[in-house]
Design an enzyme around this catalytic site. Structure first.
Site, mmCIF file in Angstrom:
data_model
loop_
_atom_site.group_PDB
_atom_site.id
_atom_site.type_symbol
_atom_site.label_atom_id
_atom_site.label_comp_id
_atom_site.label_asym_id
_atom_site.label_seq_id
_atom_site.Cartn_x
_atom_site.Cartn_y
_atom_site.Cartn_z
ATOM 1 N N ASP A 14 82.592 9.308 68.466
ATOM 2 C CA ASP A 14 82.590 10.573 69.183
ATOM 3 C C ASP A 14 81.368 10.664 70.090
ATOM 4 O OD1 ASP A 14 83.928 13.283 69.300
ATOM 5 O OD2 ASP A 14 81.902 13.915 68.750
ATOM 6 N N GLU A 44 84.711 7.156 72.735
ATOM 7 C CA GLU A 44 85.272 8.411 73.248
ATOM 8 C C GLU A 44 84.225 9.029 74.171
ATOM 9 O OE1 GLU A 44 86.048 12.901 73.024
ATOM 10 O OE2 GLU A 44 84.333 11.802 72.237
#
EC number: 2.4.99.16
Length: 777
Positions: A498, A527
């Site tokens: 993330d 990401e």
């Protein structure tokens, strides 16, 4: 005015001795016509010597040690009186005593080499970051190779194993006529740290065949050209050692020598013997190479297949099996055991990876409520990205989800069904995380003494503290590496990271290299929806895959540009993963496109990149946004979201997704990245692209060509003409070929110009496999 070419005495030519660091591997298949498939790599002789890191200048024998000749036309120089000799030690002292000039001395440039080799690809920053490939992938190697004058040159791309020995080579062919740009494809067959180099050389046979064909036809120096050809082929046939020809090829050249010397035959017949196809094929397999020059060796890291091609399915485990207690009306969380019950359904759609959002304990301080509200009510589960509570941190499991025993059972069941498990890595902490009390120095303290929470203006995340990697980088590194190992030990083989762009690149480079050294099968998906330079560099420092801006590329022009870009030069470092939606993103196209819009984006994502993924609920066409933002209403990040999967069959998206994954498995062309072509269409809502692998580089040994035509308009039929270059696929131009629509189960006759009509209420795309005549099925 063209300068005259210097005469060369071929009889006196001898293959120059190789330097100790040069390789003795011969070249490969002959350069075909423009657009012809690049020949497959071949194995090198086992006696080839190790590769070099620098560019040696290989001189002809008469050049070695020779002093430059005097120029009689030069102006006479005044003679200087010789100085008395000075002992070396005295000279060294004087040099050392001289004051140093400001600034460091400029670095010495690498020698250009006897045959120049420049602009080698795939290389960035002179090999600072390795290019990427997977086992069995054909890696295009390009270089610009040329020399002075008019003599022919050749080049070979050489693949080097992790142990430093030569694995295979391929003859480079001209891919940009007039620009000296050559290409070959190399295929690694195992994981590891490989490398490659380019060898350039003077091509005496290419020079002679070109000149002889012109001169003999014009009646100029006929006997001389034929004699030189005989001497040249004799030299090639009688080579010894690593560059020796196979006996059958050597005999072909000896027969040609006899014919070239037969003065009883017409000159044209003698020349034809020297230019015959068998002679050219023999020299293609073992070319005669003079003045061989080697490039540097450039790094190539080779991963397993899933690093390039795979399909991912994202889910929040707590939603699967979540329900309201009939007695109290309170929510009861789903567990890892109930989530595992969904695995057969996910596997039936053909997914390779099931990706879990964070499963760690969730903090209570500043817990967010539904739709990211600042106030949580009893029963709100909080965001799983607010990691950490009294129950533990990143190395623990949220108690309501179960235990490590439950997690191990989930991983085992996924493996039984042919899927791997990926876990979300969010390097941040809730205010209740043990790190906050044990290591407050890992966070940023503001002027008022409070710890800074995460912000992405105008968004605020009061329930999340970001780490400060500059306060205690070694401590943070050791802890993160330990946490990853916990999950690797429990069977996790991929991590979705993330927001990696908010952490230092040096941290990721070190961490990913460390994990890879011990667990080369573990993959990392970035990401990072951020600036292109950061996204690309994350790939360069070690991330195997990356989310992309595909989610927001909707128009014909946008998609054509983006497909070409992600499949272009940067594909050597950043492998794209196409996601139509995520739990954070619901783009406007899908908010208004209905079921057909979801079908359009599924086709584009699944066939536009080797790796793609969907977020749970895509099958149910969940397209209602939270007002004012591009995300779903009742976002699953902040609440339980049980679903009625029986509705999926009625909508048809689950069936489409399953068929797309099946087609991807059936066609190796769809599991490659650097082979995309965008085709012109006459309608502004029709996008056409193709993927192709030739027989030499296909795992099936057969060519594979898939053409995709998509109607981007989810509401109206569109029709138009698609322009195809069939010769680029190795198919004859101007002739119809059999086109099997593998999505619709129909067959057509397609040629260079194809008229199509796509009604989104019937079908949103053609996915066509072009049949290659003569290719066995």
């Amino acid at each position: 005015m063209t300068s005259p070419r210097p005469r060369r005495t071929l009889a006196a030519d001898a293959t120059p001795p190789r330097t100790a660091t040069s390789a003795a591997a011969p070249g490969g298949a002959p350069a075909g016509p423009t657009g012809a498939p690049v020949p497959a790599p071949r194995a090198l002789p086992s006696s080839s010597s190790p590769a070099t890191e620098a560019i040696p200048i290989v001189r002809a024998p008469q050049d070695v040690g020779a002093a430059p000749a005097a120029d009689p036309s030069a102006t006479p120089q005044r003679r200087r009186r010789p100085r008395p000799s000075t002992p070396r030690r005295s000279v060294a002292r004087k040099v050392a005593a001289r004051p140093r000039r400001r600034g460091a001395a400029p670095a010495r440039a690498l020698p250009v080499g006897r045959i120049p080799i420049i602009d080698v690809d795939p290389v960035t920053e002179e090999g600072r970051f390795p290019a990427k490939a997977v086992v069995g992938e054909a890696v295009p190697v390009r270089a610009t190779v040329f020399r002075e004058g008019h003599d022919a040159v050749g080049a070979t791309a050489v693949l080097v194993r992790p142990d430093g020995t030569d694995h295979s080579w391929a003859r480079m062919v001209d891919v940009a006529p007039g620009l000296d740009r050559l290409e070959a494809r190399l295929v690694p067959d195992a994981e590891g740290d490989w490398s490659f180099r380019v060898e350039a050389w003077s091509d005496p046979y290419g020079t002679w065949s070109h000149d002889a064909a012109i001169k003999v036809d014009a009646g100029v120096d006929v006997e001389l050209m034929l004699t030189e050809g005989a001497l040249l082929l004799h030299r090639a046939a009688e080579r010894r050692g690593a560059s020796a020809m196979p006996p059958t090829d050597a005999q072909v050249l000896r027969d040609a020598v006899t014919a070239l010397r037969d003065t009883h035959r017409p000159p044209q017949a003698r020349l034809a013997a020297g230019l015959s196809a068998p002679v050219q094929s023999a020299l293609a397999r073992t070319p005669l190479r003079d003045m061989v020059t080697l490039s540097r060796r450039y790094p190539l890291v080779v991963h397993r297949e899933l690093a390039l091609a795979g399909s991912w399915y994202e889910l929040f485990p707590r939603s699967h099996g979540a329900h309201r207690d009939p007695a109290t009306g309170e929510w009861r969380s789903g567990t890892l055991r109930t989530a595992a019950q969904e695995l057969p359904r996910i596997a039936s759609m053909g997914f390779d990876v099931v990706y879990l959002t964070p499963i760690h304990p969730i903090g209570r301080t500043h817990r967010k409520g539904r739709n990211n509200s600042l106030t949580a009510v009893p029963g709100d589960p909080g965001s799983p990205y607010a990691i950490g509570s009294a129950d533990g941190g990143h190395d623990a499991i949220e108690p309501s989800l179960g235990t490590f025993e439950d997690f191990d059972a989930f991983v085992a069941r996924a493996k039984e069904l042919g899927m791997e498990v990926a876990l979300d890595v969010a390097l941040q902490a809730s205010p209740d995380h043990p790190w906050v009390t044990e290591h407050p120095e890992w966070f940023t303290t503001r002027a008022d003494g409070t710890i800074a929470y995460a912000e992405n203006p105008p968004k605020k995340y009061q329930d999340i503290y970001p780490l400060n990697f500059d306060n205690d980088p070694e401590g943070i590194y050791a802890e993160v590496r330990r946490v990853l190992q916990v999950w690797i030990d429990h069977g996790v083989t991929a991590f979705r990271v993330d927001n990696p762009h908010t952490k230092p690149l040096s941290f990721w480079q070190r961490l990913l290299a460390d994990v890879r050294s011990e667990h080369p099968d573990v993959l990392f998906l970035s990401e990072a929806f951020t600036r292109p330079a950061m996204m690309l560099t994350l790939g360069k420092v070690g991330f195997h895959q990356s989310y992309t801006y595909f989610t927001w590329r909707n128009t014909k022009a946008e998609l054509e540009e983006y497909l070409a870009r992600v499949g272009g030069p940067e594909a050597a470092w950043m492998r794209p993963s196409f996601w139509p939606t995520t739990h954070d993103i619901l783009p406007p196209y899908l908010q208004h496109g209905g079921t057909t819009g979801f079908a359009v984006r599924a086709v584009l994502a699944a066939l536009g990149a080797p790796t793609w993924g969907v977020y749970s609920g895509y099958e149910l066409v969940e397209n209602v946004p939270r007002p004012g933002v591009e995300e779903q209403i009742d976002n699953e990040k902040y609440e339980f979201r049980p679903r009625d999967w029986a509705r999926a069959d009625d909508l048809g998206i689950a069936l489409l997704v399953g068929r797309l994954n099946e087609i991807r498995r059936e066609h190796p062309a769809l599991r490659r990245l650097r082979n995309v072509r965008v085709h012109a269409t006459s309608d502004d809502s029709l996008v056409a692209f193709s993927r192709h692998v030739d027989a030499a580089h296909s795992p099936t040994g057969r060519p594979d060509t898939v053409v995709v035509v998509v109607n981007l308009d989810p509401h109206q039929p569109r029709e138009g003409v698609v322009e195809l270059d069939l010769t680029a696929f190795g198919l004859p131009a101007g002739r119809a070929v059999v086109a099997h629509d593998v999505l619709a189960g129909e067959s057509y006759a397609w040629s260079d110009r194809v008229w199509v009509r796509l009604d989104p209420q019937v079908r949103v795309a053609h996915v066509v496999h072009l049949e290659h005549p003569g290719a066995s099925s």
